[in-house]
Design an enzyme around this catalytic site. Structure first.
Site, PDB file in Angstrom:
ATOM      1  CG  ASP A  99      -2.259   0.518   1.037  1.00 11.68           C
ATOM      2  OD1 ASP A  99      -2.345   1.654   0.545  1.00 11.68           O
ATOM      3  OD2 ASP A  99      -3.239  -0.179   1.367  1.00 11.68           O
ATOM      4  CG  ASP A 201      -4.763   5.660   0.939  1.00 16.20           C
ATOM      5  OD1 ASP A 201      -5.641   4.796   1.080  1.00 16.20           O
ATOM      6  OD2 ASP A 201      -4.718   6.696   1.616  1.00 16.20           O
ATOM      7  CD  GLU A 268      -8.972   4.272  -1.552  1.00 22.21           C
ATOM      8  OE1 GLU A 268      -9.841   3.920  -0.754  1.00 22.21           O
ATOM      9  OE2 GLU A 268      -8.171   5.185  -1.299  1.00 22.21           O
ATOM     10  CG  HIS A 333      -9.133  -1.423   4.414  1.00 22.69           C
ATOM     11  ND1 HIS A 333      -8.966  -1.364   3.059  1.00 22.69           N
ATOM     12  CD2 HIS A 333      -8.577  -0.293   4.904  1.00 22.69           C
ATOM     13  CE1 HIS A 333      -8.330  -0.257   2.737  1.00 22.69           C
ATOM     14  NE2 HIS A 333      -8.073   0.414   3.843  1.00 22.69           N
ATOM     15  CG  ASP A 334     -11.506   2.027   3.493  1.00 23.38           C
ATOM     16  OD1 ASP A 334     -10.995   1.905   4.622  1.00 23.38           O
ATOM     17  OD2 ASP A 334     -10.880   2.452   2.498  1.00 23.38           O
TER      18      ASP A 334
HETATM   19  O1  ISL Z   1     -14.715   9.400   0.651  1.00 24.05           O
HETATM   20  C1  ISL Z   1     -14.632   8.223   0.478  1.00 24.05           C
HETATM   21  C2  ISL Z   1     -15.376   7.494  -0.580  1.00 24.05           C
HETATM   22  O2  ISL Z   1     -16.587   8.060  -0.852  1.00 24.05           O
HETATM   23  C3  ISL Z   1     -13.823   7.422   1.351  1.00 24.05           C
HETATM   24  O3  ISL Z   1     -14.184   6.110   1.169  1.00 24.05           O
HETATM   25  C4  ISL Z   1     -12.330   7.595   1.088  1.00 24.05           C
HETATM   26  O4  ISL Z   1     -12.038   7.772  -0.248  1.00 24.05           O
HETATM   27  C5  ISL Z   1     -11.638   6.391   1.521  1.00 24.05           C
HETATM   28  O5  ISL Z   1     -11.984   6.181   2.869  1.00 24.05           O
HETATM   29  C6  ISL Z   1     -10.134   6.504   1.386  1.00 24.05           C
HETATM   30  O6  ISL Z   1      -9.607   5.369   1.980  1.00 24.05           O
HETATM   31  C7  ISL Z   1      -8.243   5.205   2.092  1.00 24.05           C
HETATM   32  O7  ISL Z   1      -7.588   6.303   2.690  1.00 24.05           O
HETATM   33  C8  ISL Z   1      -7.895   6.567   4.051  1.00 24.05           C
HETATM   34  C9  ISL Z   1      -7.848   5.324   4.930  1.00 24.05           C
HETATM   35  O8  ISL Z   1      -8.418   5.602   6.175  1.00 24.05           O
HETATM   36  C10 ISL Z   1      -8.583   4.175   4.284  1.00 24.05           C
HETATM   37  O9  ISL Z   1      -8.499   3.025   5.075  1.00 24.05           O
HETATM   38  C11 ISL Z   1      -7.970   3.978   2.933  1.00 24.05           C
HETATM   39  O10 ISL Z   1      -8.453   2.847   2.257  1.00 24.05           O
HETATM   40  C12 ISL Z   1      -6.892   7.568   4.525  1.00 24.05           C
HETATM   41  O11 ISL Z   1      -5.592   7.118   4.219  1.00 24.05           O
END
Ligand code: ISL
Ligand code: CA
Length: 541
Positions: A99, A201, A268, A333-334
């Protein structure tokens, strides 16, 4: 299209390292734990492992707040342990994807500590510092994804710094060439250690509007939903300058690719389809200069109905630039787990969909045994998002609970106390109990993955949408004259198929229903409720 790259034909498996396997009893998963569980990945049949961040971190956002990009957090292991993991992964002919978190560092990263030390510090411009608004408030209306303003005042120097996430995650200034150079060096550091690629990310957010203009109101915003969606992120996300950065990232990684091992970038991106495909970076000359796999999250938000998914797949296929590699994701994981979103029966259908569509599938750890979201008591909440925006169902702990390996204490995850509670069903739902059960989710995943590997039509073939009846999604995959038909019944009723043309001398290669045999009588078939089948002419896996 040449489909020679491992990241086109293979399957990616995401590990959330805190939750996969603990090796030393501290209740937190670690690299030695992952190393001890590689055989599970081999038995499952996946090709690549993506591990969420393992770098030194104060863990304000569980590793997405990095204080040193070129080391391993002691809770996860050591650099030597990492090198050992790389060798063992490669010895099993698996690939390793790390990542990469370029949008922000931890506020404890030396770069930020220097930057905040004085307005005149040489690293001041590495982050986004702005004067207060005339009323002393934040410089503009941008919001943090985790609640509240995207700006925090640093009283010592009298300016605000920008953070798209927690205040402990200050955003880097990607307009600064020194920042870019430093971050490209980070990629090279890990590429030299043998990693095969990166999941990047929040790729879309690295560059912000140069004038820091206010974001406009979101007309679709409804009070009570995620407060971060009050504004449309017009000036804070997906700026035109991103395309140049994406191309630069690609060149850094490509410099380490050769015929034997091509390295990959997975972005992402939570963007509408037309903007998401822009990250393939189609040049005027028709060359794809961006990330090879912009994550396609459409199945995460999709209504689980055949017609809706049919439309979504067709639109995605139509939007891809020539030669672009598609990909599909059911969860991460989100986001809430697939088995909780659609229920246990439909989760089997979802597995078949993921593993038979055209494009690289990414599988989230635990989904292969049908793990569900786990309700976390308010006093046990770990996720900073849930802590800051409580009670709206936005928290991410439910999908991050420990992997369920066996019916041993703590499901075999740890000999200590797990950092997050286990699901109640771990004694019944675990890898060991499912491995020998022909009707289990794990067996279904293993069979589908083996079938995808055995059938070039499934991992390399084209996609052809087929007309079908009722709540059935139908498509064909074909490669060098070999044809496979996939039929997925999203409905609660049995469906006698009359119109979908099946290949001559058809047999059932796989079904979500473990009692289904190979036979297709008189070229026709009755799909059971929520049943999915793969029809072909080869022998069943
Ligand atoms: O706003 C969003 C989507 O509509 C959120 O999902 C956002 O884009 C997403 O949470 C980003 O995630 C990534 O970066 C974050 C981290 O907490 C997450 O776990 C990771 O996957 C900050 O680094
Ligand atoms: Ca541990």
């Amino acid at each position: 299209m040449s489909a020679d790259h491992w990241w086109q034909q293979g399957i990616v498996y995401q590990i959330y390292p805190r939750s996969f396997q603990d090796s030393n009893g501290d209740g937190i998963g670690d690299l030695d734990g992952i190393r001890a569980r590689l055989d599970h990945l081999v038995a499952l049949g996946v090709d690549a492992v993506w591990i969420s961040p393992i770098y030194p971190s104060p863990m304000a956002d569980f590793g997405y707040d990095i204080s040193d990009y070129c080391d391993i957090d002691p809770r996860f292991g050591t650099l030597a342990g990492f090198d050992a993991l790389v060798s063992e992964i490669h010895a099993r002919r698996l690939k390793l994807i790390l990542d990469f978190v370029p949008n922000h560092t931890s506020d404890r990263h030396p770069w930020f500590m220097q930057s905040r030390s004085a307005r005149s510090d040489p690293r001041r411009d590495w982050y986004l510092w702005r004067d207060p608004a005339p009323d002393g408030g934040p410089p503009n209306n941008w919001l943090s994804n985790f609640g509240g303003p995207a700006w925090t005042l640093d009283p010592a120097t009298g300016q605000y710094y920008c953070h798209s996430f927690l205040k402990e995650q200050p955003d880097l200034n990607w307009r600064n060439p020194e920042v870019r150079a430093a971050m490209y060096e980070v990629l090279r550091f890990w590429l030299r250690r043998g990693v095969d690629g990166f999941r990047v990310d929040v790729l879309s957010d690295l560059i912000k509007d140069e004038h820091f203009r206010d974001n406009p109101p979101n007309p679709a915003f409804v009070a009570g939903q995620d407060p971060a969606h009050r504004w449309l992120p017009l000036y804070s996300t997906d700026r035109p300058e991103m395309q140049q950065i994406v191309a630069e990232l690609r060149r850094v990684v490509d410099a380490f690719s050769d015929a034997a091992s091509s390295r990959v970038l997975i972005g992402e991106l939570y963007l509408p389809l037309s903007r998401m495909v822009a990250y393939y970076g189609l040049s005027a000359e028709g060359v794809l200069e961006g990330v090879q796999l912009p994550f396609n999250f459409q199945l995460i938000a999709a209504p689980w109905q055949a017609r809706r998914i049919d439309r979504l797949v067709r639109d995605y296929e139509a939007a891809l630039p020539a030669g672009a590699a598609p990909n599909w994701v059911l969860g991460n994981h989100d986001k809430p787990r697939i088995a909780s979103r659609v229920g246990p029966q439909m989760a089997r259908l979802a597995a078949m969909l993921l593993l038979t569509l055209r494009g690289t599938p990414t599988l989230y750890y635990g989904d292969e045994i049908g793990m569900t979201d786990v309700a976390i008591r308010p006093e046990e909440v770990q996720d900073p998002f849930e802590k800051r925006v409580p009670g709206k169902g936005l928290g991410r702990d439910p999908e991050r609970t420990p992997m369920q390996w066996s019916d041993a204490p703590q499901a075999g995850f740890t000999t200590g106390t797990p950092w997050l509670r286990l699901a109640d069903d771990w004694r019944e739902r675990n890898v060991e109990s499912q491995a020998g059960d022909p009707a289990s989710m794990l067996t279904l995943y293993r069979r589908l993955i083996a079938l995808r590997r055995a059938q070039p039509a499934l991992n390399r073939g084209g996609y052809e949408a087929l007309e079908s009846e009722a709540d059935v999604l139908a498509y064909a995959r074909e490669f060098e004259g070999q044809r496979v038909v996939v039929l997925l019944n999203f409905g609660a009723g049995a469906v006698p198929l009359s119109t979908t043309p099946l290949p001559a001398r058809s047999i059932v290669l796989a079904s979500t229903d473990p009692s289904r045999g190979e036979l297709v009588q008189n070229g026709s078939l009755v799909l059971a409720p929520y049943e999915g089948v793969v029809i072909g002419t080869g022998s069943a896996a």
